[in-house]
Motif scaffolding. Structure first.
Motif, PDB file in Angstrom:
ATOM      1  N   LYS A   4       0.849  -1.157   0.052  1.00 16.39           N
ATOM      2  CA  LYS A   4      -0.042  -0.035  -0.098  1.00 16.39           C
ATOM      3  C   LYS A   4       0.819   1.132  -0.211  1.00 16.39           C
ATOM      4  CE  LYS A   4      -4.396  -1.391   1.844  1.00 16.39           C
ATOM      5  NZ  LYS A   4      -5.447  -1.003   3.078  1.00 16.39           N
ATOM      6  N   PHE A   5       1.915   1.305   0.704  1.00 16.77           N
ATOM      7  CA  PHE A   5       2.988   2.359   0.817  1.00 16.77           C
ATOM      8  C   PHE A   5       3.459   2.822  -0.701  1.00 16.77           C
ATOM      9  CE2 PHE A   5       7.003   3.998   1.700  1.00 16.77           C
ATOM     10  CZ  PHE A   5       6.654   5.394   2.094  1.00 16.77           C
ATOM     11  N   SER A   6       3.940   1.581  -1.182  1.00 20.85           N
ATOM     12  CA  SER A   6       4.664   1.680  -2.481  1.00 20.85           C
ATOM     13  C   SER A   6       3.707   1.921  -3.539  1.00 20.85           C
ATOM     14  CB  SER A   6       5.298   0.395  -2.897  1.00 20.85           C
ATOM     15  OG  SER A   6       4.457  -0.760  -3.059  1.00 20.85           O
ATOM     16  N   LEU A   7       2.513   1.824  -3.439  1.00 21.68           N
ATOM     17  CA  LEU A   7       1.409   2.137  -4.481  1.00 21.68           C
ATOM     18  C   LEU A   7       0.539   3.280  -4.211  1.00 21.68           C
ATOM     19  CD1 LEU A   7       0.092  -1.472  -5.459  1.00 21.68           C
ATOM     20  CD2 LEU A   7       1.852   0.049  -6.527  1.00 21.68           C
ATOM     21  N   ASN A   8       0.967   3.915  -3.059  1.00 21.20           N
ATOM     22  CA  ASN A   8       0.253   5.024  -2.194  1.00 21.20           C
ATOM     23  C   ASN A   8      -1.538   4.777  -2.251  1.00 21.20           C
ATOM     24  OD1 ASN A   8      -0.214   7.861  -1.410  1.00 21.20           O
ATOM     25  ND2 ASN A   8      -0.173   8.552  -3.287  1.00 21.20           N
ATOM     26  N   ILE A   9      -1.698   3.667  -1.853  1.00 20.18           N
ATOM     27  CA  ILE A   9      -3.223   3.219  -1.741  1.00 20.18           C
ATOM     28  C   ILE A   9      -3.594   3.579  -0.099  1.00 20.18           C
ATOM     29  CG2 ILE A   9      -4.766   1.378  -1.783  1.00 20.18           C
ATOM     30  CD1 ILE A   9      -3.345   0.737  -4.592  1.00 20.18           C
ATOM     31  N   LYS A  10      -4.688   4.056   0.134  1.00 19.27           N
ATOM     32  CA  LYS A  10      -4.943   4.309   1.510  1.00 19.27           C
ATOM     33  C   LYS A  10      -6.128   3.576   1.876  1.00 19.27           C
ATOM     34  CE  LYS A  10      -2.095   8.381   1.815  1.00 19.27           C
ATOM     35  NZ  LYS A  10      -2.153   9.928   1.996  1.00 19.27           N
ATOM     36  N   ASP A  11      -6.817   2.866   1.215  1.00 22.39           N
ATOM     37  CA  ASP A  11      -8.139   2.058   1.241  1.00 22.39           C
ATOM     38  C   ASP A  11      -8.015   1.101   2.480  1.00 22.39           C
ATOM     39  OD1 ASP A  11     -10.588   1.447   1.372  1.00 22.39           O
ATOM     40  OD2 ASP A  11     -10.870   0.915  -0.862  1.00 22.39           O
ATOM     41  N   PRO A  12      -8.620   1.372   3.460  1.00 19.93           N
ATOM     42  CA  PRO A  12      -8.500   0.522   4.623  1.00 19.93           C
ATOM     43  C   PRO A  12      -9.446  -0.799   4.357  1.00 19.93           C
ATOM     44  CG  PRO A  12     -10.177   2.138   5.317  1.00 19.93           C
ATOM     45  CD  PRO A  12      -9.683   2.648   3.783  1.00 19.93           C
TER      46      PRO A  12
END
Length: 426
Positions: free
Chosen positions: A9-17
Protein backbone atom coordinates in the motif's frame (compact mmCIF):
# COMPACT_ATOMS: atom_id res chain seq x y z
CA UNK A 1 -3.20 -5.90 8.48
CA UNK A 2 0.13 -7.54 7.74
CA UNK A 3 3.36 -5.67 7.16
CA UNK A 4 3.39 -7.16 3.63
CA UNK A 5 0.04 -5.50 2.91
CA UNK A 6 1.20 -2.21 4.41
CA UNK A 7 4.40 -2.26 2.34
CA UNK A 8 2.48 -2.72 -0.93
CA UNK A 9 0.00 0.00 0.00
CA UNK A 10 2.83 2.37 0.81
CA UNK A 11 4.64 1.69 -2.47
CA UNK A 12 1.43 2.11 -4.50
CA UNK A 13 0.19 5.07 -2.42
CA UNK A 14 -3.13 3.38 -1.64
CA UNK A 15 -4.91 4.22 1.62
CA UNK A 16 -8.20 2.33 1.32
CA UNK A 17 -8.63 0.50 4.68
CA UNK A 18 -11.03 -2.06 3.15
CA UNK A 19 -8.46 -3.23 0.60
CA UNK A 20 -6.04 -5.97 1.63
CA UNK A 21 -3.13 -7.05 -0.58
CA UNK A 22 -2.22 -10.73 -0.54
CA UNK A 23 0.39 -11.43 -3.22
CA UNK A 24 2.30 -10.27 -6.30
CA UNK A 25 2.79 -12.23 -9.51
CA UNK A 26 3.86 -11.94 -13.13
CA UNK A 27 1.26 -13.13 -15.61
CA UNK A 28 -0.26 -12.61 -19.03
CA UNK A 29 -2.88 -10.06 -19.99
CA UNK A 30 -4.01 -10.18 -23.61
CA UNK A 31 -0.87 -12.09 -24.54
CA UNK A 32 1.38 -9.50 -22.91
CA UNK A 33 3.48 -9.86 -19.78
CA UNK A 34 2.04 -7.89 -16.89
CA UNK A 35 2.55 -7.45 -13.17
CA UNK A 36 -0.41 -8.38 -10.96
CA UNK A 37 -1.06 -7.28 -7.39
CA UNK A 38 -3.66 -9.57 -5.81
CA UNK A 39 -6.01 -7.90 -3.33
CA UNK A 40 -9.33 -8.44 -1.57
CA UNK A 41 -11.93 -5.72 -1.01
CA UNK A 42 -13.70 -6.62 2.23
CA UNK A 43 -17.35 -5.91 3.04
CA UNK A 44 -18.63 -6.38 6.59
CA UNK A 45 -22.12 -4.88 6.35
CA UNK A 46 -25.04 -4.52 3.98
CA UNK A 47 -24.72 -1.45 1.79
CA UNK A 48 -28.50 -1.18 1.56
CA UNK A 49 -29.60 -1.22 5.21
CA UNK A 50 -26.29 -1.24 7.09
CA UNK A 51 -26.99 -4.54 8.84
CA UNK A 52 -24.09 -6.78 9.84
CA UNK A 53 -26.31 -9.87 9.67
CA UNK A 54 -24.90 -10.98 6.33
CA UNK A 55 -23.89 -14.12 4.47
CA UNK A 56 -20.80 -14.11 2.26
CA UNK A 57 -21.59 -14.94 -1.34
CA UNK A 58 -18.23 -15.30 -3.10
CA UNK A 59 -16.16 -12.69 -4.92
CA UNK A 60 -16.22 -10.77 -8.18
CA UNK A 61 -12.75 -10.49 -9.72
CA UNK A 62 -11.72 -7.33 -11.55
CA UNK A 63 -8.41 -6.39 -13.19
CA UNK A 64 -7.84 -2.72 -12.44
CA UNK A 65 -5.19 -0.85 -14.43
CA UNK A 66 -2.74 1.03 -12.25
CA UNK A 67 0.15 3.38 -13.15
CA UNK A 68 3.43 1.53 -13.53
CA UNK A 69 6.50 2.68 -11.63
CA UNK A 70 8.46 2.22 -14.85
CA UNK A 71 7.66 1.42 -18.46
CA UNK A 72 8.79 -2.20 -18.31
CA UNK A 73 5.48 -3.93 -17.52
CA UNK A 74 1.87 -2.79 -17.30
CA UNK A 75 0.50 -3.06 -13.77
CA UNK A 76 -2.87 -4.50 -12.76
CA UNK A 77 -4.45 -4.85 -9.36
CA UNK A 78 -6.57 -8.00 -9.38
CA UNK A 79 -9.26 -7.10 -6.88
CA UNK A 80 -11.54 -9.76 -5.43
CA UNK A 81 -14.64 -7.78 -4.45
CA UNK A 82 -16.51 -9.54 -1.69
CA UNK A 83 -20.24 -10.13 -2.28
CA UNK A 84 -22.77 -10.60 0.52
CA UNK A 85 -26.48 -11.31 1.00
CA UNK A 86 -28.27 -9.49 3.80
CA UNK A 87 -30.47 -11.68 6.01
CA UNK A 88 -32.55 -8.69 7.08
CA UNK A 89 -33.39 -6.95 3.78
CA UNK A 90 -32.49 -9.90 1.51
CA UNK A 91 -30.53 -7.59 -0.81
CA UNK A 92 -27.22 -8.36 -2.52
CA UNK A 93 -24.25 -6.07 -1.94
CA UNK A 94 -20.72 -5.96 -3.28
CA UNK A 95 -17.65 -4.32 -1.81
CA UNK A 96 -16.55 -0.99 -3.25
CA UNK A 97 -13.13 0.60 -3.09
CA UNK A 98 -11.62 4.05 -3.44
CA UNK A 99 -9.13 2.52 -5.85
CA UNK A 100 -11.57 2.59 -8.76
CA UNK A 101 -15.00 3.92 -9.60
CA UNK A 102 -17.98 1.62 -9.76
CA UNK A 103 -18.33 -0.32 -13.04
CA UNK A 104 -14.87 0.84 -14.13
CA UNK A 105 -11.55 -0.97 -14.59
CA UNK A 106 -9.32 2.10 -14.89
CA UNK A 107 -7.99 3.18 -11.50
CA UNK A 108 -8.44 6.73 -10.28
CA UNK A 109 -4.66 7.01 -10.01
CA UNK A 110 -4.36 6.24 -13.74
CA UNK A 111 -6.95 8.90 -14.53
CA UNK A 112 -5.06 11.40 -12.41
CA UNK A 113 -1.90 10.58 -14.32
CA UNK A 114 -3.77 11.08 -17.61
CA UNK A 115 -5.01 14.49 -16.46
CA UNK A 116 -1.50 15.49 -15.45
CA UNK A 117 -0.17 14.32 -18.82
CA UNK A 118 -2.87 16.26 -20.68
CA UNK A 119 -1.41 19.47 -19.27
CA UNK A 120 1.84 18.73 -21.10
CA UNK A 121 2.60 18.99 -24.80
CA UNK A 122 1.97 15.30 -25.47
CA UNK A 123 -0.33 13.62 -27.94
CA UNK A 124 -3.19 11.45 -26.70
CA UNK A 125 -1.56 8.43 -28.28
CA UNK A 126 1.64 9.03 -26.31
CA UNK A 127 -0.33 9.46 -23.08
CA UNK A 128 -2.25 6.25 -23.76
CA UNK A 129 1.01 4.38 -24.31
CA UNK A 130 2.54 5.73 -21.10
CA UNK A 131 -0.50 4.85 -18.98
CA UNK A 132 -1.15 1.45 -20.64
CA UNK A 133 -4.62 2.56 -21.70
CA UNK A 134 -6.34 3.25 -25.00
CA UNK A 135 -6.66 6.55 -26.81
CA UNK A 136 -10.42 6.37 -26.25
CA UNK A 137 -9.82 6.18 -22.50
CA UNK A 138 -7.71 9.34 -22.66
CA UNK A 139 -10.47 11.05 -24.65
CA UNK A 140 -13.10 10.01 -22.10
CA UNK A 141 -11.00 11.45 -19.28
CA UNK A 142 -10.61 14.65 -21.29
CA UNK A 143 -14.36 14.83 -21.90
CA UNK A 144 -15.12 14.19 -18.25
CA UNK A 145 -12.92 17.06 -17.19
CA UNK A 146 -14.55 19.20 -19.86
CA UNK A 147 -14.60 22.95 -19.73
CA UNK A 148 -17.06 24.90 -17.66
CA UNK A 149 -20.12 26.10 -19.52
CA UNK A 150 -21.21 28.21 -16.54
CA UNK A 151 -19.89 31.71 -17.08
CA UNK A 152 -20.05 34.75 -14.88
CA UNK A 153 -21.94 37.36 -16.91
CA UNK A 154 -21.43 39.97 -14.19
CA UNK A 155 -17.73 40.41 -14.84
CA UNK A 156 -15.40 41.23 -17.70
CA UNK A 157 -11.71 42.15 -17.50
CA UNK A 158 -10.91 45.84 -17.81
CA UNK A 159 -8.32 45.16 -20.50
CA UNK A 160 -9.40 42.89 -23.35
CA UNK A 161 -7.40 41.58 -26.30
CA UNK A 162 -9.01 40.15 -29.46
CA UNK A 163 -7.56 37.89 -32.13
CA UNK A 164 -8.25 34.66 -33.99
CA UNK A 165 -6.47 31.39 -34.67
CA UNK A 166 -6.95 28.56 -37.12
CA UNK A 167 -8.31 25.42 -35.49
CA UNK A 168 -10.82 22.65 -36.20
CA UNK A 169 -11.28 22.04 -39.91
CA UNK A 170 -8.90 24.91 -40.72
CA UNK A 171 -11.61 27.28 -39.50
CA UNK A 172 -10.78 30.55 -37.77
CA UNK A 173 -11.84 30.76 -34.12
CA UNK A 174 -12.24 34.01 -32.19
CA UNK A 175 -10.29 34.29 -28.94
CA UNK A 176 -10.42 36.95 -26.23
CA UNK A 177 -8.08 37.13 -23.26
CA UNK A 178 -7.46 39.35 -20.26
CA UNK A 179 -4.74 41.76 -21.31
CA UNK A 180 -3.22 41.93 -17.82
CA UNK A 181 -3.56 38.43 -16.35
CA UNK A 182 -3.25 36.76 -19.79
CA UNK A 183 -6.05 34.33 -18.93
CA UNK A 184 -8.38 33.19 -21.68
CA UNK A 185 -11.81 34.82 -21.42
CA UNK A 186 -13.54 33.02 -24.29
CA UNK A 187 -12.89 31.01 -27.42
CA UNK A 188 -15.72 30.93 -29.95
CA UNK A 189 -16.15 28.31 -32.70
CA UNK A 190 -16.18 31.05 -35.36
CA UNK A 191 -15.03 34.63 -35.75
CA UNK A 192 -18.27 35.83 -37.34
CA UNK A 193 -19.34 39.29 -36.25
CA UNK A 194 -22.84 38.20 -35.23
CA UNK A 195 -21.51 35.39 -33.03
CA UNK A 196 -19.07 37.68 -31.23
CA UNK A 197 -21.72 40.35 -30.69
CA UNK A 198 -24.26 37.79 -29.45
CA UNK A 199 -21.74 36.45 -26.94
CA UNK A 200 -20.73 39.79 -25.45
CA UNK A 201 -24.28 41.16 -25.45
CA UNK A 202 -25.14 38.54 -22.84
CA UNK A 203 -23.17 40.74 -20.45
CA UNK A 204 -25.15 43.69 -19.07
CA UNK A 205 -24.24 47.13 -20.39
CA UNK A 206 -23.07 48.17 -16.93
CA UNK A 207 -20.49 45.37 -17.05
CA UNK A 208 -19.38 46.19 -20.60
CA UNK A 209 -19.01 49.85 -19.67
CA UNK A 210 -16.25 48.91 -17.21
CA UNK A 211 -13.96 47.68 -19.99
CA UNK A 212 -11.21 50.29 -20.41
CA UNK A 213 -9.23 49.09 -23.43
CA UNK A 214 -9.62 46.62 -26.28
CA UNK A 215 -6.48 45.75 -28.24
CA UNK A 216 -6.70 44.09 -31.64
CA UNK A 217 -5.10 43.72 -35.03
CA UNK A 218 -6.29 45.58 -38.12
CA UNK A 219 -9.36 43.40 -38.65
CA UNK A 220 -11.96 45.72 -40.16
CA UNK A 221 -15.04 44.79 -38.16
CA UNK A 222 -13.30 44.23 -34.81
CA UNK A 223 -12.97 48.00 -34.49
CA UNK A 224 -16.64 48.66 -35.27
CA UNK A 225 -17.75 45.84 -33.01
CA UNK A 226 -15.59 46.92 -30.06
CA UNK A 227 -16.95 50.47 -30.16
CA UNK A 228 -20.50 49.13 -30.26
CA UNK A 229 -20.06 46.62 -27.44
CA UNK A 230 -17.80 48.63 -25.13
CA UNK A 231 -18.81 52.30 -25.30
CA UNK A 232 -16.25 53.50 -22.74
CA UNK A 233 -13.30 51.46 -24.00
CA UNK A 234 -10.34 52.82 -25.92
CA UNK A 235 -9.64 50.75 -29.03
CA UNK A 236 -5.91 50.12 -29.49
CA UNK A 237 -4.32 48.71 -32.63
CA UNK A 238 -1.47 46.39 -31.80
CA UNK A 239 1.93 47.97 -32.44
CA UNK A 240 3.38 44.74 -33.81
CA UNK A 241 0.76 44.62 -36.57
CA UNK A 242 1.34 48.28 -37.42
CA UNK A 243 5.07 47.73 -37.83
CA UNK A 244 4.41 44.49 -39.70
CA UNK A 245 2.27 46.33 -42.24
CA UNK A 246 4.98 48.96 -42.68
CA UNK A 247 7.66 46.31 -43.20
CA UNK A 248 5.56 44.42 -45.74
CA UNK A 249 4.85 47.63 -47.63
CA UNK A 250 8.53 48.50 -47.79
CA UNK A 251 9.47 44.96 -48.82
CA UNK A 252 6.96 45.13 -51.65
CA UNK A 253 8.56 48.33 -52.93
CA UNK A 254 12.07 46.89 -52.46
CA UNK A 255 11.25 43.74 -54.44
CA UNK A 256 9.69 45.74 -57.26
CA UNK A 257 12.85 47.83 -57.53
CA UNK A 258 15.06 44.74 -57.23
CA UNK A 259 13.36 43.04 -60.18
CA UNK A 260 14.29 45.96 -62.42
CA UNK A 261 17.94 44.93 -62.23
CA UNK A 262 19.79 41.95 -63.64
CA UNK A 263 20.38 39.01 -61.32
CA UNK A 264 23.90 39.05 -59.93
CA UNK A 265 24.38 42.76 -60.52
CA UNK A 266 25.52 44.91 -57.61
CA UNK A 267 22.21 46.77 -57.56
CA UNK A 268 20.29 43.49 -57.44
CA UNK A 269 22.49 42.12 -54.65
CA UNK A 270 22.10 45.31 -52.61
CA UNK A 271 18.35 44.81 -52.44
CA UNK A 272 18.28 41.00 -52.46
CA UNK A 273 20.74 39.84 -49.82
CA UNK A 274 20.73 42.70 -47.31
CA UNK A 275 16.98 42.99 -46.75
CA UNK A 276 17.33 42.56 -42.98
CA UNK A 277 19.40 45.73 -42.74
CA UNK A 278 16.58 47.78 -44.27
CA UNK A 279 14.12 46.56 -41.64
CA UNK A 280 16.52 47.22 -38.78
CA UNK A 281 16.06 50.55 -36.92
CA UNK A 282 18.35 53.07 -38.59
CA UNK A 283 19.96 54.10 -35.31
CA UNK A 284 21.00 50.47 -34.69
CA UNK A 285 22.94 50.17 -37.95
CA UNK A 286 26.72 49.93 -37.69
CA UNK A 287 28.05 53.30 -38.86
CA UNK A 288 31.75 53.14 -37.97
CA UNK A 289 33.28 49.70 -38.43
CA UNK A 290 33.21 48.45 -42.05
CA UNK A 291 32.98 44.78 -43.00
CA UNK A 292 33.84 42.99 -46.20
CA UNK A 293 30.65 42.34 -48.16
CA UNK A 294 31.35 39.38 -50.48
CA UNK A 295 28.17 39.90 -52.50
CA UNK A 296 29.21 43.47 -53.26
CA UNK A 297 32.96 42.79 -53.42
CA UNK A 298 33.55 45.82 -51.24
CA UNK A 299 34.18 46.81 -47.62
CA UNK A 300 31.25 48.80 -46.28
CA UNK A 301 29.46 49.61 -43.05
CA UNK A 302 25.84 48.59 -42.63
CA UNK A 303 24.79 52.21 -43.04
CA UNK A 304 26.65 52.46 -46.34
CA UNK A 305 25.00 49.28 -47.65
CA UNK A 306 21.55 50.67 -46.89
CA UNK A 307 22.41 54.09 -48.31
CA UNK A 308 23.71 52.57 -51.56
CA UNK A 309 20.52 50.54 -51.93
CA UNK A 310 18.24 53.50 -51.31
CA UNK A 311 20.03 55.63 -53.91
CA UNK A 312 18.67 53.34 -56.60
CA UNK A 313 15.17 54.81 -56.35
CA UNK A 314 13.71 58.00 -54.80
CA UNK A 315 10.42 56.14 -54.29
CA UNK A 316 12.22 53.39 -52.38
CA UNK A 317 14.06 55.97 -50.29
CA UNK A 318 10.83 57.81 -49.41
CA UNK A 319 9.16 54.53 -48.49
CA UNK A 320 12.12 53.57 -46.30
CA UNK A 321 12.21 56.93 -44.53
CA UNK A 322 8.47 56.81 -43.86
CA UNK A 323 8.70 53.27 -42.47
CA UNK A 324 11.59 54.22 -40.20
CA UNK A 325 9.98 57.47 -39.01
CA UNK A 326 6.61 55.89 -38.16
CA UNK A 327 8.32 53.03 -36.33
CA UNK A 328 10.45 55.49 -34.35
CA UNK A 329 7.44 57.65 -33.51
CA UNK A 330 5.70 54.55 -32.15
CA UNK A 331 8.72 53.66 -30.03
CA UNK A 332 9.02 57.24 -28.76
CA UNK A 333 5.24 57.49 -28.16
CA UNK A 334 5.22 60.73 -30.16
CA UNK A 335 1.57 61.04 -31.22
CA UNK A 336 1.94 64.44 -32.90
CA UNK A 337 4.75 63.27 -35.15
CA UNK A 338 2.91 60.02 -35.83
CA UNK A 339 -0.18 61.92 -36.93
CA UNK A 340 1.85 64.13 -39.30
CA UNK A 341 3.66 61.14 -40.80
CA UNK A 342 0.44 59.25 -41.50
CA UNK A 343 -0.86 62.30 -43.37
CA UNK A 344 2.36 62.48 -45.39
CA UNK A 345 2.02 63.10 -49.13
CA UNK A 346 5.48 61.90 -50.17
CA UNK A 347 5.75 59.74 -53.26
CA UNK A 348 5.91 56.21 -51.87
CA UNK A 349 5.28 52.67 -53.13
CA UNK A 350 1.77 51.52 -54.00
CA UNK A 351 1.48 49.16 -51.06
CA UNK A 352 2.78 51.81 -48.64
CA UNK A 353 0.20 54.22 -50.05
CA UNK A 354 -2.53 51.65 -49.32
CA UNK A 355 -1.14 51.15 -45.82
CA UNK A 356 -1.24 54.90 -45.16
CA UNK A 357 -4.88 55.01 -46.25
CA UNK A 358 -5.62 52.19 -43.81
CA UNK A 359 -3.86 54.10 -41.05
CA UNK A 360 -5.84 57.25 -41.87
CA UNK A 361 -9.12 55.36 -41.52
CA UNK A 362 -7.99 54.07 -38.12
CA UNK A 363 -6.08 57.18 -37.05
CA UNK A 364 -7.54 57.37 -33.55
CA UNK A 365 -6.75 53.72 -32.85
CA UNK A 366 -3.24 54.10 -34.26
CA UNK A 367 -2.58 57.06 -31.96
CA UNK A 368 -3.88 55.00 -29.03
CA UNK A 369 -1.17 52.46 -29.81
CA UNK A 370 1.37 55.17 -29.03
CA UNK A 371 -0.49 56.44 -25.95
CA UNK A 372 -1.18 53.17 -24.13
CA UNK A 373 1.07 50.33 -22.99
CA UNK A 374 -1.41 47.54 -23.80
CA UNK A 375 -0.69 45.29 -26.76
CA UNK A 376 -1.63 41.93 -28.26
CA UNK A 377 1.73 40.40 -27.40
CA UNK A 378 0.27 38.19 -24.67
CA UNK A 379 -2.43 36.97 -27.06
CA UNK A 380 0.09 36.17 -29.78
CA UNK A 381 1.94 34.07 -27.22
CA UNK A 382 -1.27 32.23 -26.36
CA UNK A 383 -1.93 31.59 -30.05
CA UNK A 384 1.58 30.19 -30.36
CA UNK A 385 0.84 27.68 -27.59
CA UNK A 386 -2.46 26.73 -29.23
CA UNK A 387 -0.70 26.10 -32.54
CA UNK A 388 1.76 23.85 -30.74
CA UNK A 389 -1.11 21.89 -29.17
CA UNK A 390 -2.65 21.38 -32.61
CA UNK A 391 0.69 20.50 -34.17
CA UNK A 392 1.38 17.83 -31.57
CA UNK A 393 -2.05 16.27 -32.14
CA UNK A 394 -1.85 16.64 -35.94
CA UNK A 395 -4.99 18.76 -35.72
CA UNK A 396 -8.29 18.38 -33.89
CA UNK A 397 -11.64 17.32 -35.30
CA UNK A 398 -13.56 18.08 -32.09
CA UNK A 399 -13.81 21.71 -30.98
CA UNK A 400 -14.66 20.76 -27.38
CA UNK A 401 -11.56 18.56 -27.13
CA UNK A 402 -9.40 21.39 -28.45
CA UNK A 403 -10.76 23.97 -26.01
CA UNK A 404 -10.50 21.58 -23.08
CA UNK A 405 -6.90 20.79 -23.96
CA UNK A 406 -6.10 24.50 -24.25
CA UNK A 407 -7.58 25.17 -20.82
CA UNK A 408 -5.78 22.18 -19.30
CA UNK A 409 -2.41 23.38 -20.56
CA UNK A 410 -3.21 26.93 -19.47
CA UNK A 411 -3.94 25.73 -15.94
CA UNK A 412 -1.24 23.06 -15.96
CA UNK A 413 0.30 23.68 -12.55
CA UNK A 414 -3.07 24.06 -10.81
CA UNK A 415 -4.44 20.93 -12.47
CA UNK A 416 -1.57 18.81 -11.22
CA UNK A 417 -2.08 20.03 -7.67
CA UNK A 418 -5.82 19.40 -7.66
CA UNK A 419 -5.92 16.23 -9.75
CA UNK A 420 -5.99 14.01 -6.68
CA UNK A 421 -9.38 15.39 -5.65
CA UNK A 422 -11.05 15.03 -9.04
CA UNK A 423 -11.20 11.26 -9.28
CA UNK A 424 -12.42 9.81 -6.03
CA UNK A 425 -14.66 6.86 -5.45
CA UNK A 426 -18.25 7.41 -6.49
Amino acid sequence: MSSYNDCIKFSLNIKDPLLEFLDISIGKYRNRDAKFYHAVAHLDQCLNCGSTNIVHNGHLYSNVRYPALDASLPVFIRVAKQRVICRDCHMNSMAETELVEKYCCISNATKRKIIGSLTEDWSMKSIARQTSTSTNTVQRVLERYGYSTVEDIDWLPEYLAFDEFRGVGRQLHFIAIDGHTHKIVKVLPTRLKKDIINYFKRFPLTVRNKVKTVTMDLNYYYDIMAKELFPNAQVILDRFHIVQMLNRSFNSCRIQEMKKHKKGAKEYNLLKYYWKLYLKPFEDLEKVKPYHQPRLKDTLTQEQVVADGLRLSPELENTYNLMQDISKALRDRDTDKLKDLIKSKDHVGNMMHTTLNTFKRNLHDILNAAKFDESNGCLEGTNRKIKQIERTAYGYANFTHLITRIQLEEKGAIIKEKASSWYIAA
